[in-house]
Motif scaffolding. Structure first.
Motif, mmCIF file in Angstrom:
data_model
loop_
_atom_site.group_PDB
_atom_site.id
_atom_site.type_symbol
_atom_site.label_atom_id
_atom_site.label_comp_id
_atom_site.label_asym_id
_atom_site.label_seq_id
_atom_site.Cartn_x
_atom_site.Cartn_y
_atom_site.Cartn_z
ATOM 1 N N LYS A 14 -75.014 -13.527 16.085
ATOM 2 C CA LYS A 14 -74.333 -12.309 16.510
ATOM 3 C C LYS A 14 -73.702 -12.499 17.896
ATOM 4 N N GLY A 15 -72.386 -12.346 17.956
ATOM 5 C CA GLY A 15 -71.669 -12.496 19.214
ATOM 6 C C GLY A 15 -71.423 -13.933 19.625
ATOM 7 N N LEU A 16 -71.845 -14.904 18.805
ATOM 8 C CA LEU A 16 -71.688 -16.318 19.134
ATOM 9 C C LEU A 16 -70.205 -16.691 19.153
ATOM 10 N N LYS A 17 -69.750 -17.244 20.258
ATOM 11 C CA LYS A 17 -68.380 -17.746 20.342
ATOM 12 C C LYS A 17 -68.366 -19.151 19.736
ATOM 13 N N TYR A 18 -67.678 -19.283 18.619
ATOM 14 C CA TYR A 18 -67.867 -20.435 17.746
ATOM 15 C C TYR A 18 -66.508 -21.014 17.350
ATOM 16 N N ARG A 19 -66.244 -22.260 17.772
ATOM 17 C CA ARG A 19 -65.025 -22.940 17.324
ATOM 18 C C ARG A 19 -65.239 -23.398 15.883
ATOM 19 N N THR A 20 -64.448 -22.853 14.975
ATOM 20 C CA THR A 20 -64.547 -23.220 13.575
ATOM 21 C C THR A 20 -63.222 -22.918 12.910
ATOM 22 N N SER A 21 -63.164 -23.069 11.588
ATOM 23 C CA SER A 21 -61.930 -22.778 10.854
ATOM 24 C C SER A 21 -62.269 -22.585 9.388
ATOM 25 N N GLY A 22 -61.257 -22.242 8.602
ATOM 26 C CA GLY A 22 -61.425 -22.141 7.169
ATOM 27 C C GLY A 22 -62.338 -21.000 6.742
ATOM 28 N N PRO A 23 -62.947 -21.121 5.551
ATOM 29 C CA PRO A 23 -63.818 -20.068 5.034
ATOM 30 C C PRO A 23 -64.972 -19.704 5.971
ATOM 31 N N TRP A 24 -65.521 -20.722 6.658
ATOM 32 C CA TRP A 24 -66.673 -20.477 7.525
ATOM 33 C C TRP A 24 -66.325 -19.511 8.649
ATOM 34 N N ALA A 25 -65.115 -19.584 9.156
ATOM 35 C CA ALA A 25 -64.711 -18.661 10.222
ATOM 36 C C ALA A 25 -64.769 -17.221 9.727
ATOM 37 N N GLU A 26 -64.312 -17.002 8.506
ATOM 38 C CA GLU A 26 -64.319 -15.644 7.961
ATOM 39 C C GLU A 26 -65.740 -15.190 7.622
ATOM 40 N N VAL A 27 -66.571 -16.095 7.128
ATOM 41 C CA VAL A 27 -67.968 -15.749 6.845
ATOM 42 C C VAL A 27 -68.706 -15.409 8.128
ATOM 43 N N MET A 28 -68.483 -16.177 9.178
ATOM 44 C CA MET A 28 -69.120 -15.894 10.462
ATOM 45 C C MET A 28 -68.717 -14.520 10.996
ATOM 46 N N ARG A 29 -67.450 -14.217 10.865
ATOM 47 C CA ARG A 29 -66.942 -12.936 11.383
ATOM 48 C C ARG A 29 -67.390 -11.755 10.524
ATOM 49 N N ASP A 30 -67.274 -11.891 9.215
ATOM 50 C CA ASP A 30 -67.474 -10.750 8.325
ATOM 51 C C ASP A 30 -68.927 -10.496 7.956
ATOM 52 N N TYR A 31 -69.758 -11.536 7.981
ATOM 53 C CA TYR A 31 -71.142 -11.387 7.511
ATOM 54 C C TYR A 31 -72.189 -11.548 8.613
ATOM 55 N N PHE A 32 -71.808 -12.176 9.748
ATOM 56 C CA PHE A 32 -72.811 -12.453 10.768
ATOM 57 C C PHE A 32 -72.391 -12.029 12.174
#
Length: 380
Positions: free
Chosen positions: A195-213
């Motif tokens: 929660k609130g983690l600033k995370y360099r990522t891309s693709g599906p994982w970026a959306e999962v991180m934003r939308d679910y966590f």
């Protein structure tokens, strides 16, 4: 230029020069004519594969020159093409930013800036979520199952059909091993840590991180990731398998290494060219390029496996703390990834685009069959 076809040495000869100069004329005496001797010598000194390439493709990629994806996928492909076509096709690799920016490879092929491009479907996710199936997504198949689905379960055919609809011809040139979930400045052990983690990522994982966590994903090109982590512009980064990350030096600037890479169990890179460019090739060269691509994919994956083992051993002997997530948390992350994929497929189907739903159904059916029967496999 790295990866371009090497010229044959000038003095590579078919037979010793002395033997050539002993040629007989009409079965009679040794030719003594200076003119004929020079002609014989010139013929013998011709390189074995001295013909210029019939086809030359400039192929930019989405990563910097020298990075593992550049070397293990694109440069390897260039060498395999040279061998299989006997020098008739020259693949000239270019790192990100040399001809086109890292994230504009597909556009450069469409525009005709280059003859072909090397990139990952993950960078097309913002245009169409269907690319997430081929890019690799959390809760998806690992490398062995994925490569089996691609070549034996219809995955390659599906990708080619998708790209043909976009005006491309696609050749899969790289399937990778499981990635590291994060090199992080903060520990990650549970959902609460995301929660609130600033995370360099891309693709599906970026959306999962934003939308679910409730994480805060940041997408930047590969070449900017190290600096971003070093300067603490983000809390954590994910990029590639252990061996590829090792060469980037992320472990030198972040204390924690988080595994397993449930976010990216495997991934795919491709070389695309326009349908028009592909159709101009002779049929025999088409077959040889396809074979070179497939060989590159298998060689690239086994290369990653071997290099990753060494990289993980180096990480464990160093100053980093390696965090292995609990099976329960891994399952939670994987479930979220599959929910994301199914949601996107359902949204597309509702809007009159059933293709993602159909491909995802094929993908998940193969995954389920693999998991149901994999108990016979020894994976130690």
């Amino acid at each position: 230029m790295a990866g371009a076809r090497e010229e044959q040495p000038l003095l590579q000869v078919r037979k010793p020069l002395s033997a050539c100069l002993e040629m007989k004329f009409m079965g009679e005496k040794i030719v003594s004519s200076l003119k004929k001797a020079f002609i014989a010598a010139a013929i013998c000194l011709l390189p074995i594969s001295g013909q210029a390439a019939e086809v030359t493709w400039r192929v930019p990629t989405s990563v910097p020159e020298g990075s593992p994806f550049y070397v293990n996928f694109l440069q390897r492909f260039a060498k395999n093409v040279d061998v299989m076509t006997e020098g008739r096709v020259a693949i000239e690799p270019y790192g990100a930013g040399v001809i086109v920016p890292a994230l504009q490879v597909y556009d450069a092929v469409v525009d005709g800036t280059v003859e072909a491009g090397h990139s990952s479907p993950t960078y097309l996710l913002n245009k169409d979520p269907i690319n997430g199936i081929f890019a690799g997504f959390p809760g998806g198949m690992g490398p062995e199952a994925f490569i089996s689905w691609i070549y034996e379960g219809g995955g390659e055919k599906r990708l080619k059909e998708l790209r043909e609809g976009e005006g491309f011809h696609s050749m899969i040139v790289g399937i990778g091993s499981t990635e590291i979930l994060a090199h992080s400045n903060v520990p990650i052990r549970s959902k609460d840590d995301l929660k609130g983690l600033k995370y360099r990522t891309s693709g599906p994982w970026a959306e999962v991180m934003r939308d679910y966590f409730e994480a805060v994903p940041t997408v930047v090109p590969a070449g900017e990731t190290y600096t971003l982590l070093q300067r603490k512009g983000v809390d954590a980064v994910e990029w590639a398998p252990p061996s590829a990350n090792l060469s980037e030096g992320f472990h030198q600037v972040a204390k924690y290494i988080v595994v397993p890479g449930v976010h990216q169990p495997s991934f795919l890179w491709e070389v695309v060219t326009t349908k028009e460019t592909w159709d101009k090739l002779p049929d025999d060269l088409k077959a040889k390029l396809e074979a070179a691509a497939k060989l590159t994919t298998y060689e690239g994956l086994t290369n990653f496996y071997a290099a990753d083992i060494k990289a993980m051993a180096e990480y464990r002997s160093g100053a980093n703390e390696i965090i292995t997530l609990s099976p329960e948390f891994v399952t939670e992350l994987a479930d979220a990834g599959r929910k994301w994929a199914q949601k996107k497929a359902d949204e597309q189907k509702a809007s009159g685009k059933p293709t993602m739903s159909e491909i995802l159904a094929d993908y998940l059916a193969f995954r389920d069959a693999w998991n149901k029967e994999r108990s016979y496999l020894i994976t130690e």
